[in-house]
Design a protein around this motif. Structure first.
Motif, mmCIF file in Angstrom:
data_model
loop_
_atom_site.group_PDB
_atom_site.id
_atom_site.type_symbol
_atom_site.label_atom_id
_atom_site.label_comp_id
_atom_site.label_asym_id
_atom_site.label_seq_id
_atom_site.Cartn_x
_atom_site.Cartn_y
_atom_site.Cartn_z
ATOM 1 N N LYS A 50 0.846 -1.181 0.000
ATOM 2 C CA LYS A 50 0.000 0.000 0.000
ATOM 3 C C LYS A 50 0.895 1.248 0.000
ATOM 4 C CE LYS A 50 -3.997 2.011 2.211
ATOM 5 N NZ LYS A 50 -4.880 2.121 1.083
ATOM 6 N N ILE A 51 0.499 2.241 -0.788
ATOM 7 C CA ILE A 51 1.235 3.507 -0.801
ATOM 8 C C ILE A 51 0.280 4.628 -0.386
ATOM 9 C CG2 ILE A 51 2.920 2.762 -2.515
ATOM 10 C CD1 ILE A 51 1.339 4.376 -4.619
ATOM 11 N N ALA A 52 0.828 5.685 0.204
ATOM 12 C CA ALA A 52 0.002 6.811 0.647
ATOM 13 C C ALA A 52 -0.268 7.771 -0.500
ATOM 14 C CB ALA A 52 0.696 7.548 1.793
ATOM 15 N N GLY A 53 0.593 7.768 -1.491
ATOM 16 C CA GLY A 53 0.443 8.676 -2.622
ATOM 17 C C GLY A 53 1.737 8.728 -3.414
ATOM 18 N N VAL A 54 1.752 9.592 -4.423
ATOM 19 C CA VAL A 54 2.913 9.730 -5.296
ATOM 20 C C VAL A 54 3.308 11.199 -5.384
ATOM 21 C CG1 VAL A 54 3.716 9.532 -7.693
ATOM 22 C CG2 VAL A 54 2.344 7.706 -6.683
ATOM 23 N N LEU A 55 4.599 11.454 -5.303
ATOM 24 C CA LEU A 55 5.171 12.764 -5.612
ATOM 25 C C LEU A 55 5.923 12.591 -6.920
ATOM 26 C CD1 LEU A 55 6.616 13.720 -2.112
ATOM 27 C CD2 LEU A 55 4.508 14.533 -3.163
ATOM 28 N N TRP A 56 5.430 13.187 -7.982
ATOM 29 C CA TRP A 56 5.996 13.022 -9.326
ATOM 30 C C TRP A 56 6.823 14.252 -9.651
ATOM 31 C CZ3 TRP A 56 6.679 9.182 -12.542
ATOM 32 C CH2 TRP A 56 6.872 9.426 -13.895
ATOM 33 N N TYR A 57 8.130 14.094 -9.758
ATOM 34 C CA TYR A 57 9.067 15.179 -10.034
ATOM 35 C C TYR A 57 9.717 14.862 -11.368
ATOM 36 C CZ TYR A 57 12.864 18.487 -9.006
ATOM 37 O OH TYR A 57 13.750 19.529 -9.029
ATOM 38 N N GLN A 58 9.131 15.362 -12.440
ATOM 39 C CA GLN A 58 9.547 14.947 -13.773
ATOM 40 C C GLN A 58 9.036 15.964 -14.779
ATOM 41 O OE1 GLN A 58 7.522 13.599 -16.466
ATOM 42 N NE2 GLN A 58 9.201 12.810 -17.667
ATOM 43 N N GLY A 59 9.407 15.815 -16.021
ATOM 44 C CA GLY A 59 8.888 16.655 -17.095
ATOM 45 C C GLY A 59 9.910 16.999 -18.151
ATOM 46 N N GLU A 60 11.143 17.229 -17.731
ATOM 47 C CA GLU A 60 12.162 17.704 -18.671
ATOM 48 C C GLU A 60 12.437 16.717 -19.795
ATOM 49 O OE1 GLU A 60 14.545 15.038 -16.074
ATOM 50 O OE2 GLU A 60 12.797 16.300 -15.790
ATOM 51 N N ALA A 61 12.264 15.445 -19.535
ATOM 52 C CA ALA A 61 12.542 14.440 -20.562
ATOM 53 C C ALA A 61 11.387 14.266 -21.535
ATOM 54 C CB ALA A 61 12.875 13.100 -19.905
ATOM 55 N N ASN A 62 10.289 14.967 -21.316
ATOM 56 C CA ASN A 62 9.144 14.853 -22.221
ATOM 57 C C ASN A 62 8.908 16.107 -23.049
ATOM 58 O OD1 ASN A 62 8.067 12.637 -20.003
ATOM 59 N ND2 ASN A 62 7.441 12.224 -22.122
ATOM 60 N N THR A 63 9.871 16.998 -23.120
ATOM 61 C CA THR A 63 9.666 18.182 -23.956
ATOM 62 C C THR A 63 9.652 17.825 -25.434
ATOM 63 O OG1 THR A 63 12.023 18.733 -23.859
ATOM 64 C CG2 THR A 63 10.567 19.836 -22.282
ATOM 65 N N ILE A 64 10.281 16.719 -25.812
ATOM 66 C CA ILE A 64 10.292 16.307 -27.220
ATOM 67 C C ILE A 64 8.895 15.895 -27.694
ATOM 68 C CG2 ILE A 64 10.880 13.865 -26.858
ATOM 69 C CD1 ILE A 64 12.798 14.209 -29.315
ATOM 70 N N ASN A 65 8.053 15.476 -26.767
ATOM 71 C CA ASN A 65 6.688 15.100 -27.127
ATOM 72 C C ASN A 65 5.675 15.762 -26.194
ATOM 73 O OD1 ASN A 65 7.095 13.554 -24.841
ATOM 74 N ND2 ASN A 65 6.874 11.586 -25.863
ATOM 75 N N SER A 66 5.916 17.024 -25.903
ATOM 76 C CA SER A 66 5.059 17.759 -24.967
ATOM 77 C C SER A 66 3.610 17.840 -25.436
ATOM 78 C CB SER A 66 5.618 19.159 -24.722
ATOM 79 O OG SER A 66 5.676 19.891 -25.927
ATOM 80 N N TYR A 67 3.384 17.783 -26.735
ATOM 81 C CA TYR A 67 2.011 17.815 -27.267
ATOM 82 C C TYR A 67 1.190 16.644 -26.712
ATOM 83 C CZ TYR A 67 3.575 14.036 -30.282
ATOM 84 O OH TYR A 67 4.082 12.845 -30.730
#
Length: 119
Positions: A50-67
């Motif tokens: 069981k997990i309490a939640g997620v902290l997602w720290y990401q984004g820079e690697a998806n600028t190539i397909n940001s659309y």
């Protein structure tokens, strides 16, 4: 690393839009970019717990397909919640791509990423 690497392969390959977006990722020396590569080794083994939640720290690697980031992130969240079988909190912090050389292009792509996260 791109979000696609953190998702189950069937989530990407079962959707032509996401599959096309994932195909835009190019190999890099600092981490895997292939769909499900990180998911299989680092996320899947945690599903019995069981997990309490997620902290997602990401984004820079998806600028190539940001659309496609809105669909990518929505699918990732949905897949993880489905695998754990409950709607845990998912908080996202987007990291901008400091390696971008075109300032306007960089700003636009990261604005798209941010908008996709908060819609």
């Amino acid at each position: 690393t791109p979000a696609e690497a953190w998702m189950p392969e069937e989530a990407i390959m079962g959707d032509s839009f996401l599959s096309e977006a994932a195909a835009r990722q190019k190999p890099v020396p600092w981490g895997p970019v292939e769909p499900a590569r990180i998911y299989n080794s680092m996320i899947f083994p945690l599903i019995p717990f069981k997990i309490a939640g997620v902290l997602w720290y990401q984004g820079e690697a998806n600028t190539i397909n940001s659309y496609a980031y809105k669909s990518i992130l929505s699918t990732l969240i949905g897949c993880w919640r489905n695998k754990w079988a409950y709607d845990f909190p998912f908080y996202a912090e987007l990291v901008k791509n400091i390696m971008a050389t075109d300032t306007f292009h960089h700003y636009h792509e990261n604005a798209v990423l941010a908008a996709a996260t908060f819609e």
